[in-house]
Every structure is written in structure tokens, then in C-alpha cells.
Design an enzyme around this catalytic site. Structure first.
Site, mmCIF file in Angstrom:
data_model
loop_
_atom_site.group_PDB
_atom_site.id
_atom_site.type_symbol
_atom_site.label_atom_id
_atom_site.label_comp_id
_atom_site.label_asym_id
_atom_site.label_seq_id
_atom_site.Cartn_x
_atom_site.Cartn_y
_atom_site.Cartn_z
ATOM 1 N N SER A 1 39.774 40.269 36.774
ATOM 2 C CA SER A 1 39.222 40.365 38.140
ATOM 3 C C SER A 1 39.028 38.814 38.609
ATOM 4 C CB SER A 1 37.799 41.089 37.810
ATOM 5 O OG SER A 1 37.353 40.891 39.380
ATOM 6 N N GLU B 1 32.511 47.316 43.139
ATOM 7 C CA GLU B 1 32.973 46.622 44.152
ATOM 8 C C GLU B 1 32.981 47.137 45.524
ATOM 9 O OE1 GLU B 1 36.675 44.117 43.102
ATOM 10 O OE2 GLU B 1 37.229 44.954 45.124
ATOM 11 N N ASN C 1 35.665 48.105 39.957
ATOM 12 C CA ASN C 1 36.333 47.964 41.511
ATOM 13 C C ASN C 1 35.609 49.117 42.044
ATOM 14 O OD1 ASN C 1 38.166 45.942 40.500
ATOM 15 N ND2 ASN C 1 39.833 46.975 41.536
ATOM 16 N N LYS D 1 37.815 47.815 34.089
ATOM 17 C CA LYS D 1 38.228 47.383 35.200
ATOM 18 C C LYS D 1 38.017 48.180 36.517
ATOM 19 C CE LYS D 1 39.424 44.345 38.284
ATOM 20 N NZ LYS D 1 40.552 44.326 39.115
HETATM 21 C C1 6PG Z 1 39.552 42.176 41.522
HETATM 22 C C2 6PG Z 1 39.703 43.039 42.561
HETATM 23 C C3 6PG Z 1 41.360 43.261 42.658
HETATM 24 C C4 6PG Z 1 41.507 44.333 43.803
HETATM 25 C C5 6PG Z 1 41.094 43.814 45.051
HETATM 26 C C6 6PG Z 1 41.855 44.870 46.225
HETATM 27 O O1 6PG Z 1 38.605 42.478 40.800
HETATM 28 O O2 6PG Z 1 39.851 40.750 41.670
HETATM 29 O O3 6PG Z 1 39.028 44.162 42.348
HETATM 30 O O4 6PG Z 1 41.651 43.598 41.632
HETATM 31 O O5 6PG Z 1 43.049 44.311 43.822
HETATM 32 O O6 6PG Z 1 39.753 43.860 45.409
HETATM 33 O O7 6PG Z 1 41.390 46.132 46.091
HETATM 34 P P1 6PG Z 1 41.548 47.361 47.275
HETATM 35 O O8 6PG Z 1 42.786 46.781 47.798
HETATM 36 O O9 6PG Z 1 41.517 48.570 46.583
HETATM 37 O O10 6PG Z 1 40.287 46.997 48.216
#
Ligand code: 6PG
Length: 472
Positions: free
Chosen positions: A132, A193, A190, A186
Site C-alpha cells: 500500500s 480506506e 482498502n 490488504k
Molecule cells: C493503496 C491503495 C491502492 C488502491 C487505490 C485505488 O493501498 O495503495 O489502496 O491499492 O488501488 O486506492 O482503489 P480504488 O480504485 O478501488 O479506489
């Protein structure tokens, strides 16, 4: 270039792969690289500057395998899905016993479990590695979540430790468990996130529509909040995006961006896994659904014409301090949900996930990085068996302080017609979780009424049925 073998290999010089390779080279670890199109490999080495001496460009997969010190770890950084299976198929004939294939993409952990099994009889090992931090993280220090055998991790540990982000000198990289553990963690990262981002967007919505504030003014509020309890990468970048102007129109860029969010699937997987494991992760689910609603722009515009818009400019500025605490309370609930999902998955899949370590390796490098994760690590460090973060003593205090604000914000926003899917469901989760006598007695009675499903009584053990025959 010396003839010394490379420490590690990498396939796939897309943005993430290229940055990860440069990071590895910069940390003094020689890396062999291969890309499907040789032109990209050549261009990559040409642009690597001083680091070129640490990079071994390979034109064939055989040359890549040949270039690495055995047991050979090879990072595969290609698009998640069938491309990973294709790369594994290409690698199998050129690798030998104990070599390690590392999938560093955003894989679905079920695929990682399957791939691990498929390689079991070949003598090769498989690592599923969550990375990430986006492009910047890959280049300068990501958070790294590793799943696979512990032996194979030990082979790559020095490299991963060297390239990972550091928090107070501690590497944000760890082995978390076997097979799909890293990719599962992970995925939940997300999911959290998504919830974090959605709750921020909801608060932005109150400031913009409820209070009628302009983007820059809202940006200043987030900037101030970033100095306090909400301090985090996502709050920091929110302040920055709200402060940025569109070079084309001179207006704030956020006002020119279409309100239609994309998604690549990991948030959705997170909600699906929570449902499958029977763990409520309502803020994460709501965040995924909110992205879907956002994508229905034409329908939303038509519905606004049919029902009329939400009331705007009706909320007093007095609410701003409450908004900060509401966001904090919502964040606590969302993280409690994410960690509860991991805790259950850990038992279900025999991973023995180290929750304090997970919180620690998320303190730097990753998208949800924040000091708050240090508080979570401490809470789980004191009591790894705590049923839910909401029951950790430090969090009880924080939630007691912040939840009244969440309640006020959700109520006021509901009155104004401003949507609060993630914050609203975080509040409902909290209220449901702390309600000693819930309302599912009625559900049990209904189920028994129409399906004779039986229910438990308060005053007697065993399964019982209601007097529906006579009362119906
Ligand atoms: C990270 C992010 C990454 C992810 C983007 C886009 O941890 O670096 O989670 O892995 O791909 O945030 O995710 P979405 O397109 O689903 O919003």
C-alpha cells in the site's frame, strides 16, 4: 556492473513495478527486471540514472531466473487476475525447488490461497504480498503485508524491511500469516480506506451544502483538523485537494470534478468477506454502496428534479467542532469493524493474524496511515483478545467523548436531507452494539410465526415455539 547475482527479481515494469524496482535498487539490493515488452525494460534502465548499476535488465524470463541468487524470489507486479496466473505459468518451467513467486498486486485472497495450493507439489513457494501507498509509496517506502510460508518470508525479509516505510525507525513490513493472509489484510486495509474516504466526503458535504462554505475555506478546516486527533494522510490530502485550483478555469479543482467515484474492487471484496464471515462492517459496506450511488449520476439528477434538492445553507457554523468529533467517532467504528473482520478471518483461516503488528505497519507508508493506528496497536497490544476495539478501555473513553457529536451531526444532516451513509451506519452500528436488550426478539417471533424456526426464551433454555396457532 558486477557479475554478482541479483538479490531479487521483478516482472512487470508498470508504474508500481518500476517504482518498487527503483526503491529496491536504491536500498543497495541488486534487482533483475523483466517486462513483456523489452523496449520498456530498456527505457526503464536508461531512466534509472545512478541506480542503473543495481539493475539487471533481462530480455527473457530464462535470463531473469538465471540472474537471481537462489532460492530466487521474483516479484510479479502485473494486473490482478488472470495475468498473475499467466506469469506463474511462464515462471514454473524456469524456476526450481524453493524459489519464491511473490504476487505484489491487489489480489483477491481467495486467488492467493488457490495459487498457493496449486504450487504446493511443485517445490515452488508462493507469497501473496499486499503493498500500500500508491506510486509514491512504492518508490519511497510502502507498507507491506506478507502472506506465505515463514521460511520464504525470511529469504526476502531484508529486502522488504529495507524498502518499506519506517515509523519511528520501525519497518512497516511484516509477515502476517500463511497463504492469503497478506492479501486479506490488504483487502481490509482498502475497505477501511473506503470508509475513511467516504466519511471525509460526507463531512465535506455538510460543510459545502449545509453550511454553504467554499472549497478553500473547507480545506482550511481540514488543515486545522490535521493538527489534532484526526491527523492522517487522508485528512492531509483532503486539505490539499480542496486548496488546489484548476489551471483551466481558475476555480477550485474539486468544484470541476464530476461527483462519480470509481472503484477497482478491493472495497467490495472487503464488504463481501465481512458478510461471508458474519461480521458487521456497515461503514465499509455503506462506503462501497455510496460509490455505486455516486456512479448513478443521471438517475440522481432525475431524482433531484422529482423530489427536490436537500436544504442548503441551513446548518449553523457551530457544528464545525462536532463535525471533527463525528468524523473521529465514525473512524473508530469503521476501524473497529475492519479489525473485527480480521480477527474472525484469522480464526476461520488459521492465520493467527497479529492485530497489533497490522496496526503498527499501517502507521506509515499506506493510504490510511495515521497516528491513530498507534493507539489501536497499543489497545491490541494490551489485550489481544479484546472482542472489539470498541471495548478496549482507551476506545471506550474516546467513543464516550466523541459519539454525542456523531449523533448530533447525523441528526442535523438527516433533517437537512444531506446523505450520511457511512457516518450514519457507523452510528447505528455503535448504538446496536451497545444495546443490551435489542429488538430481534420480534424478528425471532416473526420467523417462528411464519416458518416455525423456533426461538430461545429469556427464562428457560432450549428451543421454543410461540402460541401463534391460537393468536394468529
Ligand atoms: C493503496 C491503495 C491502492 C488502491 C487505490 C485505488 O493501498 O495503495 O489502496 O491499492 O488501488 O486506492 O482503489 P480504488 O480504485 O478501488 O479506489
Amino acid at each position: 556492473m558486477t557479475t554478482e547475482k541479483a538479490e531479487i527479481g521483478l516482472i512487470g515494469l508498470g508504474v508500481m513495478g518500476a517504482n518498487l524496482a527503483l526503491n529496491i535498487a536504491e536500498k543497495g539490493q541488486k534487482i533483475a527486471v523483466f517486462n513483456r515488452t523489452t523496449a520498456r525494460t530498456t527505457a526503464f534502465v536508461e531512466q534509472a540514472g545512478d541506480l542503473a548499476g543495481m539493475i539487471v535488465p533481462c530480455e527473457t524470463i530464462e535470463a531473469l531466473a538465471e540472474a537471481i541468487r537462489p532460492p530466487r524470489p521474483i516479484i510479479v507486479m502485473v494486473q490482478a487476475g488472470s495475468a498473475v496466473d499467466e506469469q506463474i505459468a511462464h515462471l514454473k518451467p524456469v524456476l526450481s525447488a524453493n524459489d519464491i513467486i511473490i504476487d505484489a498486486g491487489n489480489a483477491n485472497f481467495h486467488d492467493t490461497v488457490r495459487r498457493t495450493k496449486e504450487l504446493e507439489n511443485t517445490g515452488l513457494t508462493f507469497i501473496g504480498m499486499g503493498v500500500s501507498g500508491g506510486e509514491e509509496g512504492a518508490r519511497n517506502g510502502p507498507s507491506i503485508m506478507v502472506g506465505g510460508t515463514e521460511d520464504s518470508y525470511r529469504r526476502v525479509e531484508p529486502t522488504l524491511t529495507a524498502i518499506s516505510a519506517k515509523f519511528d525507525g520501525e519497518a512497516c513490513s511484516a509477515w502476517l500469516g500463511t497463504d492469503g493472509a497478506g492479501h486479506f489484510v490488504k483487502t481490509i486495509h482498502n475497505g477501511i480506506e473506503y470508509a475513511d474516504m467516504q466519511m471525509i466526503a460526507e463531512v465535506y458535504g455538510v460543510l459545502r451544502d449545509g453550511l454553504g462554505m467554499q472549497a478553500k475555506e473547507i480545506g482550511a478546516v481540514f488543515e486545522r483538523w490535521n493538527k489534532g486527533r484526526l491527523n492522517s494522510f487522508l485528512i492531509e490530502i483532503t486539505a490539499k485537494v480542496l486548496g488546489a485550483d484548476d489551471p483551466k478555469t481558475g476555480k477550485p479543482i474539486v468544484d470541476m470534478i464530476l461527483d462519480r467515484a470509481g472503484q477497482k474492487g478491493t472495497g467490495k471484496w472487503s464488504a463481501i468477506e465481512a458478510q461471508t464471515l458474519g461480521v458487521p462492517a456497515t461503514a465499509i459496506e455503506a462506503a462501497v454502496a455510496a460509490r455505486v450511488i455516486s456512479s448513478l449520476r443521471d438517475e440522481r439528477l432525475a431524482a433531484e428534479r422529482a423530489y427536490g434538492p436537500a436544504a442548503t445553507g441551513t446548518i449553523s457554523r457551530d457544528i464545525i467542532d462536532d463535525l471533527e468529533l463525528a468524523l473521529f467517532a465514525g473512524k473508530i467504528a469503521a476501524y473497529a469493524q475492519g479489525f473485527a473482520v480480521m480477527s474472525t478471518a484469522s480464526r476461520e483461516f488459521n492465520w493467527n493474524l497479529p492485530l497489533p503488528t497490522i496496526a503498527k505497519i499501517w502507521r506509515a507508508g499506506c493510504i490510511i496511515r495515521s497516528q491513530f493506528l498507534g493507539t489501536i496497536a497499543e489497545a491490541f497490544g494490551k489485550d489481544a483478545g479484546v472482542a472489539n476495539l470498541l471495548m478496549a478501555p482507551a476506545f471506550i473513553e474516546m467513543m464516550k467523548g466523541a459519539s454525542p457529536s456523531l449523533r448530533r451531526v447525523v441528526a442535523i444532516s438527516a433533517e437537512a436531507g444531506l446523505p450520511m451513509p457511512a457516518l450514519g451506519s457507523a452510528l447505528a452500528y455503535f448504538d446496536g452494539y451497545r444495546q443490551g436488550r435489542g429488538t430481534s426478539n420480534v424478528i425471532q417471533a416473526q420467523r417462528d410465526f411464519f416458518g416455525a424456526h423456533g426461538f430461545e426464551r429469556m427464562d428457560e433454555p432450549g428451543a421454543h415455539h410461540g402460541p401463534w396457532g391460537s393468536g394468529a
